[in-house]
Design an enzyme around this catalytic site. Structure first.
Site, PDB file in Angstrom:
ATOM      1  N   ARG A 199       0.857  -1.184   0.000  1.00  0.00           N
ATOM      2  CA  ARG A 199       0.000   0.000   0.000  1.00  0.00           C
ATOM      3  C   ARG A 199       0.891   1.231   0.000  1.00  0.00           C
ATOM      4  O   ARG A 199       1.861   1.303   0.731  1.00  0.00           O
ATOM      5  CB  ARG A 199      -0.838   0.038   1.289  1.00  0.00           C
ATOM      6  CG  ARG A 199      -1.933  -0.995   1.322  1.00  0.00           C
ATOM      7  CD  ARG A 199      -2.811  -0.843   2.563  1.00  0.00           C
ATOM      8  NE  ARG A 199      -2.023  -0.545   3.768  1.00  0.00           N
ATOM      9  CZ  ARG A 199      -2.085   0.586   4.432  1.00  0.00           C
ATOM     10  NH1 ARG A 199      -2.900   1.537   4.053  1.00  0.00           N
ATOM     11  NH2 ARG A 199      -1.345   0.787   5.501  1.00  0.00           N
ATOM     12  N   ARG A 211      18.494  -6.884   8.773  1.00  0.00           N
ATOM     13  CA  ARG A 211      19.181  -5.679   8.317  1.00  0.00           C
ATOM     14  C   ARG A 211      19.653  -4.981   9.567  1.00  0.00           C
ATOM     15  O   ARG A 211      18.907  -4.894  10.560  1.00  0.00           O
ATOM     16  CB  ARG A 211      18.204  -4.741   7.609  1.00  0.00           C
ATOM     17  CG  ARG A 211      18.165  -4.653   6.140  1.00  0.00           C
ATOM     18  CD  ARG A 211      19.393  -4.830   5.374  1.00  0.00           C
ATOM     19  NE  ARG A 211      19.904  -3.562   4.868  1.00  0.00           N
ATOM     20  CZ  ARG A 211      21.108  -3.426   4.371  1.00  0.00           C
ATOM     21  NH1 ARG A 211      21.947  -4.443   4.324  1.00  0.00           N
ATOM     22  NH2 ARG A 211      21.491  -2.262   3.902  1.00  0.00           N
ATOM     23  N   ASP A 229       5.621  -2.307  16.038  1.00  0.00           N
ATOM     24  CA  ASP A 229       5.668  -0.971  16.612  1.00  0.00           C
ATOM     25  C   ASP A 229       5.485  -1.086  18.127  1.00  0.00           C
ATOM     26  O   ASP A 229       5.048  -2.114  18.638  1.00  0.00           O
ATOM     27  CB  ASP A 229       4.559  -0.098  16.000  1.00  0.00           C
ATOM     28  CG  ASP A 229       5.008   0.525  14.677  1.00  0.00           C
ATOM     29  OD1 ASP A 229       6.213   0.791  14.517  1.00  0.00           O
ATOM     30  OD2 ASP A 229       4.133   0.739  13.809  1.00  0.00           O
TER      31      ASP A 229
END
Ligand code: FAD
Ligand code: UDP
Length: 369
Positions: free
Chosen positions: A174, A251, A352
């Site tokens: 999105r 990462r 989050d």
């Protein structure tokens, strides 16, 4: 014989701290250990020149979850900070997320009608892509070449260390377009930064618990396990199982924190650098998270980095290969007796802070009845 503690909690990050608080207030004896010299995990702040520096990357609390918002507000007061990042591409500034300000800066469109028509025109050449095979195709189909090349391609390739044609489409499934002049990066109802920084939240959560810092669980595993009846583990799940199915990929990031002799370096908390040739992805100016008026400033250059043993694992690489490996570890974890797994490292997920608090509350309700 009864052990000294009901729970050994490995990791004093947000997940561990919420669980420790909930267990302690229900009368459980908890020992929290963390290998770092401080509590807080990645939300830890270090004070430099009187400024709260988000030491492991910018953290903005935002949520639609009323229960989580009420919960964290019991421990700290949040300020009115709203994240409105800018993107710098070849020296020109653009507002994020993609909104009427951005479209005006890109193309000079002034009304929603003009902006919608322009985006349709940008997308038209890619309408034939039915099923995007990679991130580049996905981005072109959603927003066209101009937005892709100025604001997405360089940033994304730096961030993930791979060409956009080799990245999965789902990363940007999105691309929200907002046809109002609203630079708020998040759509959530509640947002802010704790007054005094995130340590105030963590310290309040852990105020009644015993905490041992600078203690790596794996260096003292047998001895620590023997101290408690049960364990909550919030470290890396592959390390817990001694990498028996191989290492999960991540990462990493490198942060270059600098004190500057100016009171205002960039006029905004977050400026992204979307060109490939600039090695960092963003510069954070921390005082703007708290509307600071100090005479100096602290900025952090954030560099994406390849992960290797010994480096911090920041972003899981949730591709097919890693998801398969994680599923195998998950099955082992589900069959462990008296060991709970929680948090972003044990669940190999990007969560989050609000999701982290919600997950820790749910786990405590489940097991601490
Ligand atoms: P962590 O904070 O990683 O805590 C885990 C702890 O376990 C660490 O302290 C670690 O030292 C410890 N540990 C690991 N192994 C061992 C061991 N063997 N022995 C002892 N201790 C161990 N969320 C938002 O809502 N808004 C944002 O703006 C935002 N920005 C982010 C930016 C970046 C760069 C990153 C990486 C994340 C961001 N997040 C953001 C997500 C947020 O950081 C997480 O939701 C939250 O920190 C997760 O808490 P945790 O306790 O699961 O993990
Ligand atoms: N992104 C981008 N340009 C930007 C900012 C983000 O293309 O200026 C893309 C990029 O692929 C990145 C993803 O959006 O990996 C998510 O970025 P965001 O800043 O929302 O998340 P964070 O990296 O802070 O977790």
């Amino acid at each position: 014989m009864k052990a000294t503690y009901d729970y050994l909690i490995v990791g004093a990050g947000l997940f561990g701290a919420v669980f420790a608080h909930e267990a302690t207030r229900r009368g459980k004896r908890c020992l929290v250990v963390d290998k770092r010299p401080h509590a807080g995990g990645n939300i830890y702040c270090r004070e430099m020149d009187g400024i709260q520096v988000h030491y492991y990357g910018a953290h903005i609390f935002h949520t639609d979850n009323r229960r989580v918002w009420d919960y964290v507000n019991r421990f700290v007061t949040f300020n009115r900070f709203t994240n409105s990042p800018l993107a710098n591409f070849e020296g020109r500034l653009y507002n994020l997320p993609f909104n009427m300000n951005t479209f005006y800066q890109l193309w000079g469109t002034r009304t929603p009608e003009e902006a919608r028509a322009r985006i349709e025109q940008e997308r038209a050449p890619y309408a034939g892509i039915a099923e995007p095979r990679n991130l580049e195709e996905q981005a072109l189909k959603l927003g066209g070449r101009d937005i892709y090349e100025r604001l997405i391609k360089g940033y994304t390739e730096k961030q993930w260390g791979r060409a956009a044609t080799e990245l999965p489409a789902f990363i940007i499934r999105r691309l929200p377009f907002r046809f109002t002049f609203d630079n708020n990066y998040f759509n959530d109802r509640y947002q802010g930064i704790p007054e005094g920084g995130y340590n105030a939240l963590i310290d309040a959560l852990l105020s009644e618990c015993e905490v041992r810092l600078g203690t790596d669980y794996f260096a003292h595993r047998a001895e620590l396990d023997a101290l408690s009846d049960a364990v909550l583990f919030t470290g890396c799940i592959d390390e817990y199982f001694e990498y028996c199915f191989g290492r999960l990929e991540y990462r990493s990031l490198r942060f270059d924190h600098r004190v500057l002799e100016t009171d205002n370096f960039q006029g905004n908390a977050v400026v992204n650098y979307t060109e490939r040739s600039i090695p960092y992805t963003r510069i954070i100016e921390h005082k703007h998270f708290a509307f600071g008026t100090q005479p100096t400033t602290v900025v952090t250059y954030e560099y994406p980095d390849d992960f290797a043993p010994g480096k911090e694992p920041y972003y899981p690489v949730n591709d097919e290969r890693n998801s398969r490996i994680y599923d195998r570890y998950r099955t082992l974890a589900d069959n462990c007796v008296d060991v709970l797994f929680g948090g972003r490292l044990a669940q190999y997920t990007y969560a989050d802070m609000d999701d982290t608090v919600e997950a820790a509350l749910r786990l405590s309700e489940e097991v601490l009845r």
